[in-house]
Motif scaffolding. Sequence first.
Motif, PDB file in Angstrom:
ATOM      1  N   SER A  66       0.827  -1.214   0.000  1.00 22.41           N
ATOM      2  CA  SER A  66       0.000   0.000   0.000  1.00 22.41           C
ATOM      3  C   SER A  66       0.856   1.257   0.000  1.00 22.41           C
ATOM      4  O   SER A  66       0.552   2.225  -0.709  1.00 22.41           O
ATOM      5  CB  SER A  66      -0.926  -0.003   1.218  1.00 22.41           C
ATOM      6  N   ALA A  67       1.924   1.243   0.792  1.00 23.85           N
ATOM      7  CA  ALA A  67       2.800   2.418   0.848  1.00 23.85           C
ATOM      8  C   ALA A  67       3.452   2.670  -0.505  1.00 23.85           C
ATOM      9  O   ALA A  67       3.552   3.824  -0.957  1.00 23.85           O
ATOM     10  CB  ALA A  67       3.865   2.217   1.925  1.00 23.85           C
ATOM     11  N   ALA A  68       3.894   1.588  -1.189  1.00 23.60           N
ATOM     12  CA  ALA A  68       4.523   1.750  -2.499  1.00 23.60           C
ATOM     13  C   ALA A  68       3.513   2.257  -3.524  1.00 23.60           C
ATOM     14  O   ALA A  68       3.827   3.123  -4.350  1.00 23.60           O
ATOM     15  CB  ALA A  68       5.127   0.423  -2.954  1.00 23.60           C
ATOM     16  N   LEU A  69       2.286   1.732  -3.489  1.00 22.36           N
ATOM     17  CA  LEU A  69       1.251   2.184  -4.430  1.00 22.36           C
ATOM     18  C   LEU A  69       0.875   3.640  -4.162  1.00 22.36           C
ATOM     19  O   LEU A  69       0.579   4.394  -5.102  1.00 22.36           O
ATOM     20  CB  LEU A  69       0.022   1.279  -4.332  1.00 22.36           C
ATOM     21  N   ASP A  70       0.882   4.052  -2.901  1.00 21.82           N
ATOM     22  CA  ASP A  70       0.626   5.469  -2.565  1.00 21.82           C
ATOM     23  C   ASP A  70       1.671   6.366  -3.232  1.00 21.82           C
ATOM     24  O   ASP A  70       1.342   7.427  -3.776  1.00 21.82           O
ATOM     25  CB  ASP A  70       0.669   5.678  -1.052  1.00 21.82           C
ATOM     26  N   VAL A  71       2.927   5.929  -3.173  1.00 25.42           N
ATOM     27  CA  VAL A  71       4.010   6.701  -3.789  1.00 25.42           C
ATOM     28  C   VAL A  71       3.778   6.844  -5.287  1.00 25.42           C
ATOM     29  O   VAL A  71       3.896   7.941  -5.856  1.00 25.42           O
ATOM     30  CB  VAL A  71       5.373   6.027  -3.516  1.00 25.42           C
ATOM     31  N   MET A  72       3.414   5.738  -5.951  1.00 26.50           N
ATOM     32  CA  MET A  72       3.229   5.779  -7.394  1.00 26.50           C
ATOM     33  C   MET A  72       1.993   6.582  -7.780  1.00 26.50           C
ATOM     34  O   MET A  72       1.987   7.277  -8.803  1.00 26.50           O
ATOM     35  CB  MET A  72       3.139   4.366  -7.960  1.00 26.50           C
ATOM     36  N   GLU A  73       0.945   6.527  -6.972  1.00 28.10           N
ATOM     37  CA  GLU A  73      -0.255   7.326  -7.247  1.00 28.10           C
ATOM     38  C   GLU A  73       0.083   8.810  -7.206  1.00 28.10           C
ATOM     39  O   GLU A  73      -0.370   9.590  -8.062  1.00 28.10           O
ATOM     40  CB  GLU A  73      -1.346   6.988  -6.218  1.00 28.10           C
ATOM     41  N   ARG A  74       0.904   9.199  -6.228  1.00 23.64           N
ATOM     42  CA  ARG A  74       1.302  10.616  -6.139  1.00 23.64           C
ATOM     43  C   ARG A  74       2.182  11.011  -7.321  1.00 23.64           C
ATOM     44  O   ARG A  74       2.046  12.112  -7.863  1.00 23.64           O
ATOM     45  CB  ARG A  74       2.039  10.870  -4.821  1.00 23.64           C
ATOM     46  N   ARG A  75       3.075  10.135  -7.740  1.00 25.51           N
ATOM     47  CA  ARG A  75       3.939  10.449  -8.885  1.00 25.51           C
ATOM     48  C   ARG A  75       3.116  10.691 -10.143  1.00 25.51           C
ATOM     49  O   ARG A  75       3.401  11.602 -10.921  1.00 25.51           O
ATOM     50  CB  ARG A  75       4.916   9.291  -9.144  1.00 25.51           C
TER      51      ARG A  75
ATOM     52  N   HIS B 253       3.180  13.556 -13.262  1.00 22.49           N
ATOM     53  CA  HIS B 253       3.698  13.225 -14.592  1.00 22.49           C
ATOM     54  C   HIS B 253       2.876  12.080 -15.189  1.00 22.49           C
ATOM     55  O   HIS B 253       2.326  11.267 -14.451  1.00 22.49           O
ATOM     56  CB  HIS B 253       5.162  12.787 -14.515  1.00 22.49           C
ATOM     57  N   PRO B 254       2.838  11.989 -16.513  1.00 17.18           N
ATOM     58  CA  PRO B 254       2.063  10.904 -17.136  1.00 17.18           C
ATOM     59  C   PRO B 254       2.741   9.537 -17.058  1.00 17.18           C
ATOM     60  O   PRO B 254       2.088   8.512 -17.247  1.00 17.18           O
ATOM     61  CB  PRO B 254       1.929  11.352 -18.588  1.00 17.18           C
ATOM     62  N   TYR B 255       4.059   9.519 -16.775  1.00 12.62           N
ATOM     63  CA  TYR B 255       4.783   8.254 -16.731  1.00 12.62           C
ATOM     64  C   TYR B 255       5.516   8.106 -15.402  1.00 12.62           C
ATOM     65  O   TYR B 255       5.560   9.026 -14.586  1.00 12.62           O
ATOM     66  CB  TYR B 255       5.757   8.166 -17.908  1.00 12.62           C
TER      67      TYR B 255
ATOM     68  N   TYR C 177      -3.505   4.478 -15.644  1.00 15.65           N
ATOM     69  CA  TYR C 177      -2.169   4.218 -16.181  1.00 15.65           C
ATOM     70  C   TYR C 177      -2.094   2.793 -16.761  1.00 15.65           C
ATOM     71  O   TYR C 177      -1.576   2.590 -17.869  1.00 15.65           O
ATOM     72  CB  TYR C 177      -1.163   4.401 -15.046  1.00 15.65           C
ATOM     73  N   VAL C 178      -2.624   1.814 -16.020  1.00 16.12           N
ATOM     74  CA  VAL C 178      -2.623   0.431 -16.501  1.00 16.12           C
ATOM     75  C   VAL C 178      -3.412   0.312 -17.797  1.00 16.12           C
ATOM     76  O   VAL C 178      -2.980  -0.341 -18.756  1.00 16.12           O
ATOM     77  CB  VAL C 178      -3.193  -0.517 -15.422  1.00 16.12           C
ATOM     78  N   ARG C 179      -4.573   0.971 -17.860  1.00 21.00           N
ATOM     79  CA  ARG C 179      -5.384   0.922 -19.089  1.00 21.00           C
ATOM     80  C   ARG C 179      -4.665   1.612 -20.247  1.00 21.00           C
ATOM     81  O   ARG C 179      -4.641   1.102 -21.370  1.00 21.00           O
ATOM     82  CB  ARG C 179      -6.738   1.594 -18.847  1.00 21.00           C
TER      83      ARG C 179
ATOM     84  N   GLY D 287       8.610  10.585 -15.145  1.00 21.16           N
ATOM     85  CA  GLY D 287       8.643  11.867 -15.844  1.00 21.16           C
ATOM     86  C   GLY D 287       7.643  11.967 -16.969  1.00 21.16           C
ATOM     87  O   GLY D 287       6.597  11.309 -16.957  1.00 21.16           O
ATOM     88  N   ALA D 288       7.993  12.771 -17.958  1.00 23.83           N
ATOM     89  CA  ALA D 288       7.071  13.082 -19.046  1.00 23.83           C
ATOM     90  C   ALA D 288       7.135  12.092 -20.204  1.00 23.83           C
ATOM     91  O   ALA D 288       6.288  12.137 -21.097  1.00 23.83           O
ATOM     92  CB  ALA D 288       7.359  14.488 -19.580  1.00 23.83           C
ATOM     93  N   GLU D 289       8.139  11.203 -20.207  1.00 28.42           N
ATOM     94  CA  GLU D 289       8.308  10.266 -21.313  1.00 28.42           C
ATOM     95  C   GLU D 289       8.316   8.824 -20.806  1.00 28.42           C
ATOM     96  O   GLU D 289       8.707   8.545 -19.677  1.00 28.42           O
ATOM     97  CB  GLU D 289       9.626  10.548 -22.063  1.00 28.42           C
ATOM     98  N   LEU D 290       7.923   7.908 -21.680  1.00 25.38           N
ATOM     99  CA  LEU D 290       7.926   6.484 -21.346  1.00 25.38           C
ATOM    100  C   LEU D 290       9.366   5.981 -21.286  1.00 25.38           C
ATOM    101  O   LEU D 290      10.161   6.226 -22.201  1.00 25.38           O
ATOM    102  CB  LEU D 290       7.135   5.711 -22.393  1.00 25.38           C
TER     103      LEU D 290
END
Length: 262
Positions: A191-200, A204-206, A241-243, A209-212
């Motif tokens: 959950s803590a790791a997913l919280d970090v990624m949700e905030r990122r 940014h879209p990726y 993001y997954v979709r 940053g801004a690029e894949l």
Amino acid sequence: MPETASRGSSAGNPPQRGPVSSAAASRAAGLRPSSGVPSPRLRSRIGVGLGGGFYPAPHRYELFLSAGCPRSLRISITVGLLGLRDSVTTTLLTHPAGAPEAFASLRSAYEATVHHYDGPLTAPALRDRWSGRIVSNHTPGILRDLAGPLSGHDDACPSALHPPALAADIEALRELLDRNVTSSAAPSERSAALDVMERRLSLHPYAVGAELTAADVDLWVALVQPGPADSLCPYPRLQEYVRRLGGHPAFRCANEVASAAA
């Protein structure tokens, strides 16, 4: 560590995942059973010198990837993103009874690499088709070589998947995912790791940053692996993001092949 092959095989030029070899699977495929010897850590690299060793050449290399294996899925997506499907052969290891030829080929490659080898088969693995030997069964090294010499990139002309300015961020994210976004991670750590990624993803879209980049391959594969039911429900940005990445041809093709083979 690489995955130990526990299923059979089919050949082609798509993507993959999963463990690859138990004694029962080997017997079902007509292969010798494992002797209990641990799989060797093979970590040669692709170079550029023509005087010997493994240098890049179209159609010289073959990837053995295992259905159900996240590391194999990472490699398969990377092959698609780098446009290497026509120059690097991919063999998908699935159920042994289905197509034992691919397991026999992998067994032959290990025997050509390690004298009198009678241990478990391991995938992902990169094979040199010219010598018949395994170059590497170390996933990070295989990924670096795909994004480096095998796709025509080097330090002077780096791949867009590995921009030098983001190298530390990509590596840090991979370590976080491999540690905390797995089936064995504690729920609080996940959950803590997913919280970090949700905030990122709110910034940014990726992933970094801004690029894949390669970080998106790592993150997407971690998120689509089986986990707690409804684990992404509290994370609308991660779901989107997954979709979104799932619609990208490289991600879609790899996932469809892996899912069909599982």
